[in-house]
Motif scaffolding. Structure first.
Motif, short mmCIF file in Angstrom:
data_model
loop_
_atom_site.label_atom_id
_atom_site.label_comp_id
_atom_site.label_asym_id
_atom_site.label_seq_id
_atom_site.Cartn_x
_atom_site.Cartn_y
_atom_site.Cartn_z
N PHE A 164 -1.26 0.04 45.76
CA PHE A 164 -2.44 0.83 46.13
C PHE A 164 -1.97 2.14 46.27
O PHE A 164 -0.77 2.59 46.50
CB PHE A 164 -3.13 0.15 47.53
N GLU A 165 -3.11 3.07 46.39
CA GLU A 165 -2.79 4.53 46.53
C GLU A 165 -3.45 4.84 47.88
O GLU A 165 -4.60 4.31 48.30
CB GLU A 165 -3.53 5.28 45.52
N GLU A 166 -2.84 5.76 48.70
CA GLU A 166 -3.34 6.29 49.89
C GLU A 166 -3.78 7.84 49.42
O GLU A 166 -3.02 8.90 49.17
CB GLU A 166 -2.29 6.77 51.08
N PRO A 167 -5.16 7.79 48.80
CA PRO A 167 -5.55 8.85 48.04
C PRO A 167 -5.61 10.23 48.88
O PRO A 167 -5.71 11.45 48.16
CB PRO A 167 -7.13 8.68 47.58
N GLN A 168 -5.62 10.17 49.99
CA GLN A 168 -5.87 11.27 50.92
C GLN A 168 -4.46 12.20 50.85
O GLN A 168 -4.51 13.39 51.00
CB GLN A 168 -5.72 11.13 52.57
N ILE A 169 -3.30 11.63 50.28
CA ILE A 169 -1.95 12.56 50.27
C ILE A 169 -1.59 12.17 48.66
O ILE A 169 -0.29 12.72 48.51
CB ILE A 169 -0.98 12.14 51.23
N GLY A 170 -2.15 11.23 48.05
CA GLY A 170 -1.81 10.96 46.72
C GLY A 170 -0.36 10.01 46.65
O GLY A 170 0.31 10.25 45.81
N ARG A 273 -11.44 20.67 38.91
CA ARG A 273 -10.24 20.56 39.19
C ARG A 273 -9.95 20.07 40.59
O ARG A 273 -10.68 20.74 41.47
CB ARG A 273 -9.47 21.89 38.66
N ARG A 274 -9.04 19.30 40.99
CA ARG A 274 -8.71 19.11 42.05
C ARG A 274 -7.19 18.76 42.02
O ARG A 274 -6.65 18.14 41.03
CB ARG A 274 -9.29 17.71 42.57
N THR A 275 -6.18 19.39 43.08
CA THR A 275 -4.96 19.23 42.93
C THR A 275 -4.36 18.24 44.32
O THR A 275 -4.77 18.68 45.15
CB THR A 275 -4.24 20.57 42.93
N HIS A 276 -3.60 17.43 43.94
CA HIS A 276 -3.12 16.69 44.89
C HIS A 276 -1.60 16.97 44.87
O HIS A 276 -1.15 17.39 43.77
CB HIS A 276 -3.03 15.16 44.79
N ARG A 277 -1.04 16.72 46.04
CA ARG A 277 0.43 17.13 45.93
C ARG A 277 1.03 15.38 45.26
O ARG A 277 0.48 14.54 46.16
CB ARG A 277 1.17 17.07 47.39
N ARG A 278 1.52 15.76 44.31
CA ARG A 278 2.10 14.33 43.72
C ARG A 278 3.58 14.50 43.84
O ARG A 278 4.39 15.50 43.45
CB ARG A 278 1.72 14.18 42.31
N GLY A 279 4.28 13.41 44.34
CA GLY A 279 5.78 13.15 44.64
C GLY A 279 6.50 12.54 43.68
O GLY A 279 7.41 11.86 43.96
N GLY A 280 6.22 12.59 42.20
CA GLY A 280 7.10 12.21 41.53
C GLY A 280 6.54 11.24 40.32
O GLY A 280 5.05 11.28 40.38
N SER A 281 6.87 11.00 39.47
CA SER A 281 6.05 10.48 38.45
C SER A 281 6.17 8.61 38.61
O SER A 281 7.04 8.12 39.33
CB SER A 281 6.89 10.61 36.93
N ALA A 282 5.58 8.06 37.91
CA ALA A 282 5.60 6.42 37.66
C ALA A 282 6.38 6.04 36.83
O ALA A 282 6.61 4.81 36.95
CB ALA A 282 4.10 5.95 37.59
#
Length: 283
Positions: A164-170, A273-282
């Motif tokens: 699952f994702e916590e979408p508030q922080i990606g 456009r919306r930018t989340h901080r993404r902490g890495g790839s899958a």
């Protein structure tokens, strides 16, 4: 930190409740609802019918589509997108889980079914995640996002686990055996490299969002964004960092909440456009 830009082409006028079955529980925590096979097939068909739009999306890159419709269609045809994955359920952190006042956090599933996603890829190698949801009685494409996070992370689910994702922080996690385990760097910053118990994660997200749920004073005030939910206990381990996310009140539930949080209506064809901080790839 890597950043993933999410670009949306909203193609529907609203979201209806998903028709779901019941997944088997992996622990004493209720399992989130799983989509039925008929819904998965219908969602996949909807994604397949949107490939022209996916092509225009990929041709535009991270910008609003430019040129005439004929020019957009020509660029889309050159990219010749195709579906590149099965259609998978995507789960988001549940508002009911956050609202649960118990210490254990076992009264509600940790996540809810938000939408279904299918990966598409063009001849350039660029990927797009096609989001589908039930609108009225029909499955429709409601969002197209750059990359393939949804299908890539869902593919990491272990038997009995819930991704699952916590979408508030990606941040992407897997609930497995009563432990919330990180799947990306943002999640590691949130819960540590080895994760934490479900009870501890429950207390963590309550501290972040319990006062920001739908219907809260925060929600009624119309405040959005600006979350920087660093876990103080992990500050030394993960280092400092911040990232703005989607409004907590709006981001719980389905894809409609996320689109609404970004200020986008679902009427007509809308790009943003919306930018989340993404902490890495899958990967």
């Amino acid at each position: 930190m890597l950043r993933r830009t999410l670009t949306t082409l909203a193609l529907a006028s609203g979201l209806a409740a998903l028709s779901v079955g019941t997944a088997s529980a992996a622990s004493s925590t209720p399992a989130p609802a799983a989509p039925g096979s008929a819904d998965v097939a219908a969602a996949h068909a909807a994604a397949a019918s949107s490939l022209d739009t996916v092509g225009r999306f990929l041709a535009a890159g991270r910008q609003k589509p430019q040129g005439t419709m004929q020019q957009q269609e020509a660029a889309a045809a050159t990219l010749a997108p195709r579906l590149d994955s099965t259609t998978v359920p995507v789960y988001y952190l549940s508002a009911a889980f956050v609202a649960d006042p118990s210490s254990a956090g076992t009264a509600a599933p940790v996540a809810n079914l938000a939408f279904l996603a299918t990966d598409a890829v063009g001849t350039s190698g660029a990927h797009a995640s096609v989001w589908t949801a039930k609108v009225g009685t029909a499955w429709q494409v409601v969002n197209i996002a750059q990359g393939s996070d949804e299908t890539a992370y869902a593919g990491q689910a272990a038997p009995g686990g819930t991704v699952f994702e916590e979408p508030q922080i990606g941040a992407w996690y897997q609930l497995l055996g009563g432990q919330v385990l990180p799947l990306d760097a943002t999640a590691r910053q949130s819960v540590g490299t080895r994760g934490m118990s479900l009870a501890d994660y429950h207390q963590l997200v309550r501290s972040r969002y319990a006062d920001k749920l739908p219907g809260s004073a925060y929600d009624r005030a119309g405040i959005a964004g600006g979350f920087q939910p660093q876990n103080p206990a992990l500050a030394k381990e993960s280092g400092s960092g911040s990232g703005s996310g989607v409004d907590g009140a709006a981001a719980f539930g389905t894809a409609g909440g996320v689109l609404a949080a970004a200020g986008v209506g679902l009427a007509g064809l809308v790009g943003y456009r919306r930018t989340h901080r993404r902490g890495g790839s899958a990967a």
